[in-house]
Design an enzyme around this catalytic site. Structure first.
Site: not given
Ligand SMILES: Cc1ncc(C[n+]2csc(CCOP(=O)(O)OP(=O)(O)O)c2C)c(N)n1
Ligand SMILES: [Mg+2]
Lengths: 171, 593
Positions: B62, B124-125, B174, B491
């Site tokens: 979803e 449920f749900q 529902k 990042m």
């Molecule tokens: C759902 C979620 N969990 C954690 C983060 C924290 N976060 C920001 S950037 C990142 C790393 C992303 O890695 P990648 O997709 O390989 O991109 P890159 O920076 O290597 O280009 C994380 C864990 C986030 N933004 N979103």
């Protein structure tokens, strides 16, 4: 940049809302979620035909926070109007409280005497207790409670603030 | 049977709740919905089965449905529609709703609910959908009486699409889906008493134009509000910028509203913005904020943000005014309406820019000459910047839509891909949701079947919603997933390098799947490039394939994204490259996200 004022001020906001399920939760959730204070909050339907309720919130914050609170309340869909009665309209604020005071002898007499000075009403009387009703501005109620404390105060119930503007015009 | 139901309904002129939903969607011009069935929405799915006008896209999770609807909405300007079941179906949409709320994306999300007599019984749900989604929607409704359903459906579209757009949830038990009521169309239902201000205050517009004519170092700082206002706002923005000759920068969400190829364009503002954009913001004497909200990614340290400027702020949402930054002249209005008046007043009063503007441009030219987006290329390793540059070069001339995941790849894409038109750039700005880009691409491609839709991805993010590749395959959506695979949550790794002494705690992308084989397993096409000289041919091949593609671009794992304003720092404390001396970071700065 205009200087930022970081003194906390107390403001009373009057909020007109559609009386629909969840509307109070929206207002309270907004305060909780954005870290604003609620010092008191009262709500009741005030117009049966238009299905509108009036929420009175007493809050505190810096002028910038107060401005945000008003704007954030204004963007809730069921909110029709927000008036900061502390700055926009000179208003009257009243609160009602019920106090239970238990005791006998000198203290009991003194409690009765103080209640008369404050024009509180004794709603329930037994040989060892009173229930007083008092209406007034919040600080008057604070003062009454403080005076009753050493005289056997056992319980307080407060309604929170209701507010309205002075003069002939509605808000 | 169908015949009988039809005659019965016609006789009583009543529809079931489920039919009302479908009918209302039709009356609001909905062509596509993204959803996933379950017990509590079976009547609506049944009504859908009997209706062949609406195209339903079956996602695999979803969350994917909501991001797909966001991509759909942002690339078309139309509301995105989602249909999911109660309980887990509803809780799975929470991330997407929050994402849409932060980025002002109009969505109508319909959730099934347990029957009214079961609500509150831990059935449920069952979950408290309106309670859970209250803080992450613009508004929501639990419809307990089928008689309210037509009105609520119309209100849902009204609220989602007017004022500052946003997501709404309609929760339908529902039993309400089975019950019958008279359906009145949107034209026969009085709209909700909700009137966001769209026309600007004339006095404020005049004052703004005089401030602009008197400014010596002005800069436009525009945002997603321009894109949300519609294509007319972008057209008017271009006219105003040309008329005044002022420089213009934009937030992440506003890219494309002004053409990046134009000489007045300074590039992205903020944490990974260009040197010239951030320095202009820092040194300007007038900042004209149009549909942007002074987000912390833009301002950096607020007390050092554009300290010497007067600020004009146009926004449709009054709550944005003075929220983070003190504003001298607020204008609460819709962007297109306000821009139209701004242009008219400038012309009427025969205003012109201050002659000092020339020296401001000269100064900007010096900042530009720093070439802050430059990088050292390599013959052996694919640099992520190079990969994006090649992708941009080879996709020019196509009708290209870009979505992204979240991380370094997102910032490189924002810095380097040149967007010329609004609604062609879909990224998760406010919430920063990894896993946004792939399903968003599904939604974009659904709306624009002939376009070239590319998700610029990271290898970590893309795994969060990878299952939607199956959706793309099912509906023949030839989306291209261009993974800048640096084997790191890049990042996170970059922040750990700068702020946590190079202790790379759990940021290595271990046990990666073989993306080429994975593509094949899904019935898509896989590519891999490991050397710079392989790139062009494979990008061309990717573009020409009419199937979904997963392209594993192996890039330098250690590249950092610059320029960077570390959190808690000011715009003039920017790091331009690895070689730069890092500014002393305050503890307060480290505390910030
Ligand atoms: C759902 C979620 N969990 C954690 C983060 C924290 N976060 C920001 S950037 C990142 C790393 C992303 O890695 P990648 O997709 O390989 O991109 P890159 O920076 O290597 O280009 C994380 C864990 C986030 N933004 N979103
Ligand atoms: Mg990565």
């Amino acid at each position: 940049m205009p200087p930022q004022d970081d003194r906390s001020e107390r403001h009373t906001m009057v909020v007109t809302v559609d009386n629909e399920p969840g509307v109070l939760a929206r207002v309270i959730g907004l305060f909780a979620g954005r870290g604003y204070n609620i010092e008191s909050l009262t709500v009741a339907e005030v117009d049966r035909t238009a299905h509108t309720s009036r929420i009175t919130v007493v809050t505190s914050g810096t002028p910038a926070v107060i401005e945000q609170i008003k704007a954030q309340l204004g963007r809730l869909v069921p909110v029709h109007r927000v008036v900061d009665i502390t700055i926009e309209k000179p208003g009257i604020e009243r609160e009602m409280a019920l106090l239970k005071v238990a005791g006998t002898g000198e203290k009991r007499v003194e409690a009765m005497r103080v209640s008369q000075v404050f024009r509180a009403k004794a709603l329930d009387t037994t040989h060892s207790s009173f229930v007083f009703e008092i209406t007034g501005a919040p600080d008057k109620i604070d003062a009454f409670i403080e005076l009753m404390r050493p005289l056997g105060l056992v319980e307080v119930s407060r309604t929170g603030v209701a507010a309205i503007s002075r003069g002939a015009d509605p808000m | 049977m169908d015949q009988k139901v039809a005659t019965q309904a016609a006789a009583t002129a009543e529809l079931t709740g489920a039919e009302i939903v479908i009918r209302a969607l039709k009356d609001h011009g909905v062509k596509h919905i993204f959803g996933y069935p379950g017990g509590a929405v079976l009547p609506i799915y049944d009504a859908l089965f009997q209706n062949n006008e609406l195209v339903h896209v079956l996602v695999r999770h979803e969350q994917g449905a909501v991001h797909a609807a966001e991509g759909y909405a942002r690339s078309t300007g139309l509301p995105g529609v989602v249909l999911v079941t109660s309980g887990p179906g509803a809780t799975n949409v929470v991330t997407g709703l929050t994402d849409a709320l932060m980025d002002s994306v109009p969505l109508v999300v319909i959730t099934g609910q347990v029957a009214t007599h079961l609500i509150g019984n831990d059935a449920f749900q069952e979950c408290d959908t309106v309670g859970i989604t209250r803080p992450c929607t613009k508004h929501n409704w639990l419809v307990r009486d089928v008689k309210d359903l037509p009105r609520v459906m119309h209100e849902a579209f009204q609220i989602a699409t007017t004022g500052r757009p946003g997501p709404v949830v309609v929760d339908i038990p529902k039993d309400v889906q089975f019950k019958r009521a008279v359906y009145l169309g949107p034209d026969k239902t009085p709209p909700r008493d909700y009137h966001p201000r769209v026309e600007p205050d004339e006095g404020a517009i005049r004052t703004a134009m005089h401030l602009m004519a008197a400014a010596r170092r002005p800069v436009f700082y525009t945002g997603g509000g321009i894109v949300n206002s519609g294509p007319e706002a972008s057209r008017l923005l271009r006219e105003l910028v040309k008329l005044t000759g002022f420089p213009i920068t934009s937030t992440l969400m506003g890219l494309g509203a002004y053409p990046a190829s134009d000489p007045q364009w300074l590039g992205l503002i903020g944490m990974h913005g260009t040197y010239e954009a951030n320095l202009s913001a820092n040194r300007c004497d007038l900042m004209i904020a149009l549909g942007s909200r002074f987000d912390d990614r833009v301002t950096g340290r607020v007390d050092a943000f554009s300290p010497g400027s007067k600020k004009i702020h146009l926004d449709i949402d009054p709550a944005q005014i003075n929220k983070n930054i003190r504003i001298d002249l607020p204008i609460v209005a819709d962007a297109a309406h306000a821009l139209r008046r701004m242009i008219a007043v400038w012309k009427e009063e025969k205003l012109s820019a201050d002659p000092e503007l020339g020296s401001w441009w000269k100064q900007i030219g010096e900042w530009r000459a720093r070439n802050s987006l430059s990088y050292r290329n390599s013959k052996k390793l694919i640099k992520p910047q190079y990969a994006i540059d090649r992708l941009y070069a080879l996709t020019r001339g196509h009708d290209t839509y870009i979505t992204t995941e979240v991380g370094q790849h997102q910032m490189w894409a924002a810095q380097r891909f040149k967007f010329e038109e609004p609604n062609h750039w879909m990224t998760s700005g406010g919430l920063g949701t990894m896993g946004y880009g792939l399903p968003a691409a599904v939604g974009v491609q659904m709306a624009h079947p002939g376009a070239l839709v590319i998700d610029i991805a990271g290898e970590a993010s893309v795994q969060m919603t990878m299952q939607e590749l199956s959706t793309a395959v099912q509906y023949d959506l030839p989306i291209k997933i261009f993974i800048l695979n640096n084997e790191y949550m890049g990042m996170v790794r970059q922040w750990q390098e700068l702020l946590h002494g190079g202790r790379y705690s759990h940021s290595y992308s271990e046990a990666l799947p073989d993306f080429v084989k994975l593509a094949e397993a899904y019935g898509a096409i896989g590519f891999r490039a490991e050397k710079p000289d392989e790139l062009d041919d494979k990008i061309r091949a990717m573009i020409s394939v009419s199937k979904p593609v997963l392209f594993d671009v192996r890039v330098d794992p250690h590249e950092n994204c610059y320029p960077m304003i570390p959190s808690g720092a000011a715009h003039d404390e920017m790091i331009l490259s690895d070689a730069d001396e890092e500014p002393e970071l305050t503890d307060e700065g480290k505390m910030m996200v």
